[in-house]
Design a protein around this motif. Structure first.
Motif, PDB file in Angstrom:
ATOM      1  N   HIS A 215       1.894 -11.949 -15.009  1.00 15.71           N
ATOM      2  CA  HIS A 215       3.052 -12.087 -14.116  1.00 15.71           C
ATOM      3  C   HIS A 215       4.032 -10.928 -14.266  1.00 15.71           C
ATOM      4  O   HIS A 215       5.233 -11.099 -14.162  1.00 15.71           O
ATOM      5  CB  HIS A 215       3.763 -13.413 -14.379  1.00 15.71           C
ATOM      6  CG  HIS A 215       3.102 -14.567 -13.699  1.00 15.71           C
ATOM      7  ND1 HIS A 215       3.632 -15.827 -13.677  1.00 15.71           N
ATOM      8  CD2 HIS A 215       1.950 -14.644 -12.997  1.00 15.71           C
ATOM      9  CE1 HIS A 215       2.821 -16.626 -13.006  1.00 15.71           C
ATOM     10  NE2 HIS A 215       1.797 -15.939 -12.590  1.00 15.71           N
ATOM     11  N   HIS A 216       3.496  -9.756 -14.488  1.00 10.08           N
ATOM     12  CA  HIS A 216       4.339  -8.568 -14.675  1.00 10.08           C
ATOM     13  C   HIS A 216       5.300  -8.351 -13.499  1.00 10.08           C
ATOM     14  O   HIS A 216       4.930  -8.469 -12.340  1.00 10.08           O
ATOM     15  CB  HIS A 216       3.426  -7.344 -14.812  1.00 10.08           C
ATOM     16  CG  HIS A 216       4.167  -6.042 -14.884  1.00 10.08           C
ATOM     17  ND1 HIS A 216       4.965  -5.706 -15.945  1.00 10.08           N
ATOM     18  CD2 HIS A 216       4.242  -5.006 -14.008  1.00 10.08           C
ATOM     19  CE1 HIS A 216       5.495  -4.509 -15.729  1.00 10.08           C
ATOM     20  NE2 HIS A 216       5.071  -4.060 -14.562  1.00 10.08           N
ATOM     21  N   THR A 217       6.559  -8.030 -13.801  1.00  8.37           N
ATOM     22  CA  THR A 217       7.529  -7.657 -12.767  1.00  8.37           C
ATOM     23  C   THR A 217       7.436  -6.144 -12.553  1.00  8.37           C
ATOM     24  O   THR A 217       7.514  -5.391 -13.515  1.00  8.37           O
ATOM     25  CB  THR A 217       8.961  -8.008 -13.232  1.00  8.37           C
ATOM     26  OG1 THR A 217       9.014  -9.392 -13.537  1.00  8.37           O
ATOM     27  CG2 THR A 217       9.977  -7.703 -12.136  1.00  8.37           C
ATOM     28  N   PRO A 218       7.262  -5.694 -11.290  1.00 13.11           N
ATOM     29  CA  PRO A 218       7.110  -4.254 -11.051  1.00 13.11           C
ATOM     30  C   PRO A 218       8.272  -3.462 -11.657  1.00 13.11           C
ATOM     31  O   PRO A 218       9.431  -3.872 -11.563  1.00 13.11           O
ATOM     32  CB  PRO A 218       7.123  -4.142  -9.520  1.00 13.11           C
ATOM     33  CG  PRO A 218       6.701  -5.473  -9.031  1.00 13.11           C
ATOM     34  CD  PRO A 218       7.215  -6.460 -10.045  1.00 13.11           C
ATOM     35  N   GLY A 219       7.953  -2.347 -12.285  1.00 11.18           N
ATOM     36  CA  GLY A 219       8.977  -1.532 -12.931  1.00 11.18           C
ATOM     37  C   GLY A 219       8.881  -0.084 -12.495  1.00 11.18           C
ATOM     38  O   GLY A 219       8.305   0.227 -11.444  1.00 11.18           O
ATOM     39  N   ASN A 220       9.415   0.795 -13.313  1.00 16.03           N
ATOM     40  CA  ASN A 220       9.475   2.199 -12.926  1.00 16.03           C
ATOM     41  C   ASN A 220       8.278   3.028 -13.392  1.00 16.03           C
ATOM     42  O   ASN A 220       8.271   4.241 -13.264  1.00 16.03           O
ATOM     43  CB  ASN A 220      10.780   2.823 -13.440  1.00 16.03           C
ATOM     44  CG  ASN A 220      11.965   2.301 -12.637  1.00 16.03           C
ATOM     45  OD1 ASN A 220      11.906   2.225 -11.411  1.00 16.03           O
ATOM     46  ND2 ASN A 220      13.028   1.908 -13.324  1.00 16.03           N
ATOM     47  N   ARG A 221       7.270   2.356 -13.938  1.00 11.43           N
ATOM     48  CA  ARG A 221       6.086   3.106 -14.367  1.00 11.43           C
ATOM     49  C   ARG A 221       5.390   3.702 -13.156  1.00 11.43           C
ATOM     50  O   ARG A 221       5.193   3.042 -12.140  1.00 11.43           O
ATOM     51  CB  ARG A 221       5.131   2.172 -15.109  1.00 11.43           C
ATOM     52  CG  ARG A 221       3.948   2.910 -15.721  1.00 11.43           C
ATOM     53  CD  ARG A 221       3.001   1.959 -16.459  1.00 11.43           C
ATOM     54  NE  ARG A 221       1.903   2.687 -17.067  1.00 11.43           N
ATOM     55  CZ  ARG A 221       0.858   3.184 -16.405  1.00 11.43           C
ATOM     56  NH1 ARG A 221       0.771   3.004 -15.107  1.00 11.43           N
ATOM     57  NH2 ARG A 221      -0.106   3.840 -17.039  1.00 11.43           N
ATOM     58  N   LYS A 222       5.009   4.983 -13.284  1.00 11.60           N
ATOM     59  CA  LYS A 222       4.315   5.662 -12.186  1.00 11.60           C
ATOM     60  C   LYS A 222       2.807   5.520 -12.315  1.00 11.60           C
ATOM     61  O   LYS A 222       2.258   5.643 -13.417  1.00 11.60           O
ATOM     62  CB  LYS A 222       4.678   7.149 -12.182  1.00 11.60           C
ATOM     63  CG  LYS A 222       6.075   7.392 -11.652  1.00 11.60           C
ATOM     64  CD  LYS A 222       6.430   8.869 -11.668  1.00 11.60           C
ATOM     65  CE  LYS A 222       7.836   9.044 -11.108  1.00 11.60           C
ATOM     66  NZ  LYS A 222       8.427  10.327 -11.487  1.00 11.60           N
ATOM     67  N   LEU A 223       2.147   5.312 -11.187  1.00  7.59           N
ATOM     68  CA  LEU A 223       0.692   5.199 -11.209  1.00  7.59           C
ATOM     69  C   LEU A 223       0.085   6.550 -11.536  1.00  7.59           C
ATOM     70  O   LEU A 223       0.484   7.579 -10.984  1.00  7.59           O
ATOM     71  CB  LEU A 223       0.184   4.736  -9.835  1.00  7.59           C
ATOM     72  CG  LEU A 223       0.089   3.227  -9.651  1.00  7.59           C
ATOM     73  CD1 LEU A 223       1.429   2.561  -9.891  1.00  7.59           C
ATOM     74  CD2 LEU A 223      -0.420   2.887  -8.260  1.00  7.59           C
ATOM     75  N   GLN A 224      -0.888   6.528 -12.451  1.00  2.49           N
ATOM     76  CA  GLN A 224      -1.497   7.803 -12.830  1.00  2.49           C
ATOM     77  C   GLN A 224      -3.012   7.698 -12.890  1.00  2.49           C
ATOM     78  O   GLN A 224      -3.564   6.597 -12.943  1.00  2.49           O
ATOM     79  CB  GLN A 224      -0.927   8.256 -14.170  1.00  2.49           C
ATOM     80  CG  GLN A 224      -1.119   7.244 -15.282  1.00  2.49           C
ATOM     81  CD  GLN A 224      -0.161   7.507 -16.447  1.00  2.49           C
ATOM     82  OE1 GLN A 224       1.057   7.518 -16.301  1.00  2.49           O
ATOM     83  NE2 GLN A 224      -0.730   7.735 -17.603  1.00  2.49           N
ATOM     84  N   LYS A 225      -3.642   8.846 -12.888  1.00  2.00           N
ATOM     85  CA  LYS A 225      -5.112   8.882 -12.921  1.00  2.00           C
ATOM     86  C   LYS A 225      -5.631   8.076 -14.100  1.00  2.00           C
ATOM     87  O   LYS A 225      -5.114   8.176 -15.198  1.00  2.00           O
ATOM     88  CB  LYS A 225      -5.598  10.331 -13.038  1.00  2.00           C
ATOM     89  CG  LYS A 225      -5.589  11.070 -11.729  1.00  2.00           C
ATOM     90  CD  LYS A 225      -6.569  12.256 -11.743  1.00  2.00           C
ATOM     91  CE  LYS A 225      -6.690  12.857 -10.357  1.00  2.00           C
ATOM     92  NZ  LYS A 225      -5.397  13.416  -9.892  1.00  2.00           N
ATOM     93  N   GLY A 226      -6.649   7.276 -13.834  1.00  2.00           N
ATOM     94  CA  GLY A 226      -7.227   6.472 -14.904  1.00  2.00           C
ATOM     95  C   GLY A 226      -6.677   5.056 -14.971  1.00  2.00           C
ATOM     96  O   GLY A 226      -7.172   4.231 -15.726  1.00  2.00           O
ATOM     97  N   ASP A 227      -5.654   4.782 -14.175  1.00  2.00           N
ATOM     98  CA  ASP A 227      -5.078   3.428 -14.154  1.00  2.00           C
ATOM     99  C   ASP A 227      -5.947   2.453 -13.374  1.00  2.00           C
ATOM    100  O   ASP A 227      -6.470   2.798 -12.314  1.00  2.00           O
ATOM    101  CB  ASP A 227      -3.718   3.420 -13.423  1.00  2.00           C
ATOM    102  CG  ASP A 227      -2.576   3.875 -14.314  1.00  2.00           C
ATOM    103  OD1 ASP A 227      -2.805   4.066 -15.521  1.00  2.00           O
ATOM    104  OD2 ASP A 227      -1.458   4.037 -13.783  1.00  2.00           O
ATOM    105  N   LEU A 228      -6.033   1.228 -13.887  1.00  2.00           N
ATOM    106  CA  LEU A 228      -6.359   0.104 -13.017  1.00  2.00           C
ATOM    107  C   LEU A 228      -5.020  -0.485 -12.583  1.00  2.00           C
ATOM    108  O   LEU A 228      -4.081  -0.538 -13.372  1.00  2.00           O
ATOM    109  CB  LEU A 228      -7.179  -0.955 -13.754  1.00  2.00           C
ATOM    110  CG  LEU A 228      -8.662  -0.667 -13.967  1.00  2.00           C
ATOM    111  CD1 LEU A 228      -9.339  -1.893 -14.592  1.00  2.00           C
ATOM    112  CD2 LEU A 228      -9.364  -0.317 -12.649  1.00  2.00           C
ATOM    113  N   VAL A 229      -4.924  -0.911 -11.327  1.00  2.00           N
ATOM    114  CA  VAL A 229      -3.664  -1.446 -10.812  1.00  2.00           C
ATOM    115  C   VAL A 229      -3.917  -2.794 -10.138  1.00  2.00           C
ATOM    116  O   VAL A 229      -4.754  -2.888  -9.233  1.00  2.00           O
ATOM    117  CB  VAL A 229      -3.022  -0.494  -9.783  1.00  2.00           C
ATOM    118  CG1 VAL A 229      -1.650  -1.016  -9.362  1.00  2.00           C
ATOM    119  CG2 VAL A 229      -2.916   0.914 -10.336  1.00  2.00           C
ATOM    120  N   ILE A 230      -3.202  -3.816 -10.609  1.00  3.83           N
ATOM    121  CA  ILE A 230      -3.310  -5.138  -9.990  1.00  3.83           C
ATOM    122  C   ILE A 230      -2.257  -5.265  -8.895  1.00  3.83           C
ATOM    123  O   ILE A 230      -1.075  -5.040  -9.130  1.00  3.83           O
ATOM    124  CB  ILE A 230      -3.119  -6.252 -11.043  1.00  3.83           C
ATOM    125  CG1 ILE A 230      -4.269  -6.216 -12.053  1.00  3.83           C
ATOM    126  CG2 ILE A 230      -3.023  -7.623 -10.376  1.00  3.83           C
ATOM    127  CD1 ILE A 230      -4.171  -7.273 -13.143  1.00  3.83           C
TER     128      ILE A 230
END
Lengths: 377, 377
Positions: free
Chosen positions: A220-235
């Protein structure tokens, strides 16, 4: 939340609400004197009205088992209620005490078994005040009575739900055409919300989740300021609301590239979701669907990393019955709709979840249809 | 609503929360055994945590008058609570019954006066369940205790509120540079929300109101598909949230041109707002501020068309104490913040409302400062 307001109610819809209310009142009689319903989804379900009320002003639909409905409303909402099919409305002004109105109503009730039905989402402030004025009653949450009606979706409900599901599918296909690398989770959540509106949603059915990299390990993560980067899985977990009805979808995508381990975990979750989906049909128990997802994940050794239920019912509420848990004995029936959303969460590393909304018929039918093959952007 | 999550709490803030909690617990002792606080603004005020919890899963902060705090939380939130300064957390899984945990906790309480404090916004479903498990108590809404702390804003609170007010001012100036004619109310509401985020808001403090033409006569109109056209007065009522704290502004603008009558009504509302503002200082009663607005409107013969209170306190809640009503005897103190928002609503024609957030000092001080002269676009 102001989901949908029927401004000019058509004849058909009006009859629909009167009919629903009548069935509800008949059922109420079996055990209760009155139902107190504050604005929210049950208020909407029974009346077609969804006033955006505030916590501190009493706004109440009072449904007696015998006798006429009454709405107690702040005068502020007089205009909004002009088109209401319930004509018995008592307005109060800021200088009045609205609980006195309720007290008089209750004193005049003929039926006095002492059992009250209370809207689940009614703020406790209001319930405590009501109790102070009308005295002690045995209280029961309204969901115990009304969910047996709401759990089965009729044709009209399903039209809205299909539309809500279609919106989230379109958003997904639109999204994977864009360059998401370097954007923050908040950016993407805002974009998703905007796209849903563009495709016709009245709003979201819950707070959109975008959880990238290690954040994905928090369901249940609340979206934050982390930037998407190569190698990420993103839900990406989001839902649209259409005429009050919800959809809810989750897809997990990869940015740039994906490791063998991530790919392996992804495929396990996808198989679990598919296996659960195939187990759906009228007559099986909710827990069997849960088990069908869980056993795939357990067999692969990830049982400890799938620590939530497999799904939840969906309709006017984003979460409602039937809950797809390991203990729910409820038998699935035609017209029920729920999510199937297994996940694997590896703390400090990444998470994967795949979710669809599924309608029960002879077999299951997916309302959300966006592709489930892993997308690498 | 997920307003703000302190991801890594600084030392100073941490001490702040521990101190607030201690003061609250001291006060609790005077009358109560325990406070039950579900996630929401009081939860955030006391802990700095704002988990986005769901209705059907029990998530509770239990504050005993004597003894240690405990949080009862779904295991799902384990990651989110990792940085919590409250270390005593009991997690439960979907297969468990969380109310049993509460029952055990209550059975072990030494203090038993029978008085419980309940979070105002706690859904009744949860309160009814709690009562079933722990038996009968005398219940009191938490606002009766906690609002005396929250009503006085400290320096840190005010920094956030000034920032939230600054955001809505900027949005207004940005908006009146645009061509709004032909856009729908929903378009403009969406645009306002987007601009607030662009200027640094975490979100809105309530559902944005855009009410054009005759819709303006409904104070709480929900934005619809009506397009703004020449000759409209348009009420824009919106608020930003910054670090959990709210702002709330209303401006009424004209599209194309304005009639003499509209201009006259506008000036009456503006004078009423100004007059109420000038009456603000520490030591006067809330009802005197209400009267200062009301008498201007009444004198001009529009008393019947200003049928709501003059304002409401604002802070973590968009609506909180002190309420600026005709009957509120509360004496204003340094550090209180509330709105002043008189309006005139002419059914079938148009409405005008002007609203600022005002801080009480020796005199009043406006936090929202956008110009109040009528803007004709």
């Amino acid at each position: 939340m102001s989901y949908f307001m029927i401004e000019k109610m058509e004849e058909v819809k009006l009859m629909n609400f009167e009919k629903k209310m009548k069935i509800f009142q008949e059922d109420l009689k079996k055990k209760f004197d009155v139902a107190f319903i504050s604005p929210g989804l049950n208020f909407y379900y029974l009346t077609g009205l969804s006033p955006a009320s505030t916590l501190e002003r009493l706004f109440l639909l009072v449904v007696p088992a015998d006798g006429n409905l009454v709405i107690i409303a702040p005068k502020l909402y007089q205009n909004e209620l002009k088109s209401s099919w319930i004509s018995n409305i008592v307005y109060w002004e800021d200088k009045d005490d609205p609980y006195e109105i309720l007290k008089i109503f209750m004193a005049n009730l003929e039926r006095k078994t002492g059992n009250l039905l209370i809207e689940d989402s009614m703020p406790s402030l209001i319930l405590i005040n009501i109790m102070k004025y009308i005295g002690q009653y045995r209280l029961e949450p309204i969901s115990t009575v009304i969910s047996k009606f709401r759990i089965i979706k009729n044709e009209e409900d399903l039209k809205c739900m299909e539309r809500a599901a279609d919106i989230v599918d379109r958003v997904f296909y639109d999204l994977i055409e864009k360059n998401l690398e370097g954007k923050t989770e908040i950016d993407i959540a805002t974009l998703i919300d905007q796209l849903m509106r563009n495709f016709g949603a009245e709003g979201t059915s819950f707070e959109t989740i975008v959880a990238s990299g290690a954040n994905g390990a928090n369901p249940h993560h609340t979206p934050g300021n982390r930037k998407l980067q190569k190698g990420d899985l993103v839900i990406l977990d989001y839902g649209a609301r259409y005429q009050g009805y919800c959809s809810d979808i989750t897809r997990t995508i990869a940015i740039g590239h994906v490791s063998d381990n991530e790919k392996k975990v992804y495929e396990i979750v996808k198989d679990a979701q598919e296996n659960a989906f195939r187990s759906v049909k009228a007559g099986v128990k909710a827990k069997e669907v849960d088990y069908s997802a869980r056993k795939v994940i357990e067999r692969c050794g990830y049982g400890a990393f799938f620590f939530h239920r497999t799904g939840h019912g969906i309709g006017l509420d984003a979460h409602e019955e039937p809950y797809i848990t390991s203990t729910n004995e409820r038998i699935l029936e035609n017209g029920m709709v729920f999510t199937i959303e297994p996940g694997i969460y590896l703390s400090g590393k990444f998470g994967v979840r795949i979710e669809d909304d599924v309608l029960v018929k002879k077999t299951g039918e997916r309302l959300t249809k966006a592709k489930r093959e892993l997308v690498v952007l």
